[in-house]
Design a protein around this motif. Structure first.
Motif, PDB file in Angstrom:
ATOM      1  N   VAL A  97       0.855  -1.192   0.000  1.00 42.02           N
ATOM      2  CA  VAL A  97       0.000   0.000   0.000  1.00 42.02           C
ATOM      3  C   VAL A  97       0.886   1.235   0.000  1.00 42.02           C
ATOM      4  N   ASN A  98       0.398   2.294  -0.653  1.00 40.07           N
ATOM      5  CA  ASN A  98       1.134   3.553  -0.634  1.00 40.07           C
ATOM      6  C   ASN A  98       0.187   4.728  -0.723  1.00 40.07           C
ATOM      7  N   THR A  99       0.676   5.870  -0.252  1.00 38.00           N
ATOM      8  CA  THR A  99      -0.090   7.104  -0.291  1.00 38.00           C
ATOM      9  C   THR A  99       0.850   8.295  -0.395  1.00 38.00           C
ATOM     10  N   LYS A 100       0.368   9.359  -1.012  1.00 45.18           N
ATOM     11  CA  LYS A 100       1.104  10.622  -1.092  1.00 45.18           C
ATOM     12  C   LYS A 100       0.569  11.623  -0.062  1.00 45.18           C
ATOM     13  N   GLU A 101      -0.497  11.269   0.629  1.00 40.74           N
ATOM     14  CA  GLU A 101      -1.221  12.183   1.510  1.00 40.74           C
ATOM     15  C   GLU A 101      -0.466  12.551   2.793  1.00 40.74           C
ATOM     16  N   GLN A 120      -6.448  10.531   7.852  1.00 41.91           N
ATOM     17  CA  GLN A 120      -6.744   9.124   7.632  1.00 41.91           C
ATOM     18  C   GLN A 120      -7.097   8.896   6.166  1.00 41.91           C
ATOM     19  N   VAL A 121      -6.466   7.897   5.565  1.00 43.86           N
ATOM     20  CA  VAL A 121      -6.735   7.533   4.174  1.00 43.86           C
ATOM     21  C   VAL A 121      -7.131   6.074   4.127  1.00 43.86           C
ATOM     22  N   SER A 157       9.333   6.934   1.286  1.00 43.52           N
ATOM     23  CA  SER A 157       9.986   6.296   0.158  1.00 43.52           C
ATOM     24  C   SER A 157      10.580   7.364  -0.745  1.00 43.52           C
ATOM     25  N   THR A 158      11.541   6.973  -1.551  1.00 46.02           N
ATOM     26  CA  THR A 158      12.123   7.901  -2.519  1.00 46.02           C
ATOM     27  C   THR A 158      11.280   7.970  -3.785  1.00 46.02           C
ATOM     28  N   HIS A 159      10.280   7.122  -3.901  1.00 48.66           N
ATOM     29  CA  HIS A 159       9.418   7.077  -5.092  1.00 48.66           C
ATOM     30  C   HIS A 159       8.354   8.166  -5.026  1.00 48.66           C
ATOM     31  N   GLU A 160       8.626   9.322  -5.568  1.00 52.37           N
ATOM     32  CA  GLU A 160       7.689  10.442  -5.703  1.00 52.37           C
ATOM     33  C   GLU A 160       7.023  10.844  -4.391  1.00 52.37           C
ATOM     34  N   GLY A 161       7.714  10.764  -3.279  1.00 50.23           N
ATOM     35  CA  GLY A 161       7.191  11.212  -2.001  1.00 50.23           C
ATOM     36  C   GLY A 161       6.128  10.320  -1.399  1.00 50.23           C
ATOM     37  N   ASP A 162       6.064   9.078  -1.791  1.00 46.65           N
ATOM     38  CA  ASP A 162       5.072   8.155  -1.248  1.00 46.65           C
ATOM     39  C   ASP A 162       5.523   7.599   0.103  1.00 46.65           C
ATOM     40  N   ALA A 163       4.541   7.272   0.925  1.00 47.93           N
ATOM     41  CA  ALA A 163       4.781   6.456   2.110  1.00 47.93           C
ATOM     42  C   ALA A 163       4.301   5.051   1.735  1.00 47.93           C
ATOM     43  N   ILE A 164       5.170   4.050   1.916  1.00 51.91           N
ATOM     44  CA  ILE A 164       4.884   2.704   1.435  1.00 51.91           C
ATOM     45  C   ILE A 164       4.967   1.701   2.578  1.00 51.91           C
TER      46      ILE A 164
END
Length: 172
Positions: free
Chosen positions: A47-51, A108-109, A75-82
């Motif tokens: 799971v990932n989110t940019k929020e 919350q997402v 993460s280094t991938h476009e500012g995502d949290a993974i």
């Protein structure tokens, strides 16, 4: 020309209305991306989110499916949290809501995970016969198949011979 303009205007308005109707749904906190969106029991899910911001983290909760808490890290991938979790082998088929709460801001997402018993890419080959009420000349018996092929060959050869005689003018 007017009719085409009306159709294009109507289509454009419908597209704008659909876009406006969809906007509140995405703003309501459903921006947690689940990969794969459909998983088998025992499978790994990411799971990932940019929020949560560029270097944000979150606490994930997959207890709806029985997996429990997990962590989403920057993460280094476009500012995502993974983050990742494993679907329990005992999970039942259905759609489950996965939740993550950002560490900073407390946003919350949510996202949906579908648990299935077979993958969408797996194809099941049909077996057996279909009872249509119409008989068939060819069956699974190789002797009957050979007899049918021989009968067709004799008929084709005889027909060709008769057509050849007729073309020469020999008569039938």
């Amino acid at each position: 020309m007017r009719r085409t303009a009306r159709m294009l205007t109507g289509t454009a308005l419908a597209a704008v209305a659909a876009g406006l109707a969809a906007a509140p749904a995405s703003a309501a906190g459903s921006s947690l991306e689940v990969y794969p969106s459909a998983a088998l029991p025992g499978g790994q899910v990411t799971v990932n989110t940019k929020e949560c911001g560029d270097r944000g983290s979150a606490a994930g909760d997959a207890s709806a499916v029985g997996a429990g808490p997990f962590t989403l890290a920057p993460s280094t991938h476009e500012g995502d949290a993974i983050g990742q979790f494993r679907v329990p082998p005992s999970a039942q088929p259905g759609t489950y809501e996965i939740v993550a709460k950002c560490a900073t801001g407390g946003r919350q997402v949510t996202g949906d995970l579908v648990v299935t018993l077979s993958t969408a890419h797996e194809q099941v080959q049909p077996r057996g016969s279909v009872k249509t009420g119409v008989g068939g000349a060819l069956g699974p018996d190789p002797v009957q198949t050979a007899a049918g092929v021989a009968a067709l060959a004799v008929a084709a050869a005889g027909g060709t011979w008769l057509l050849h005689r007729r073309a020469r003018g020999d008569g039938i």
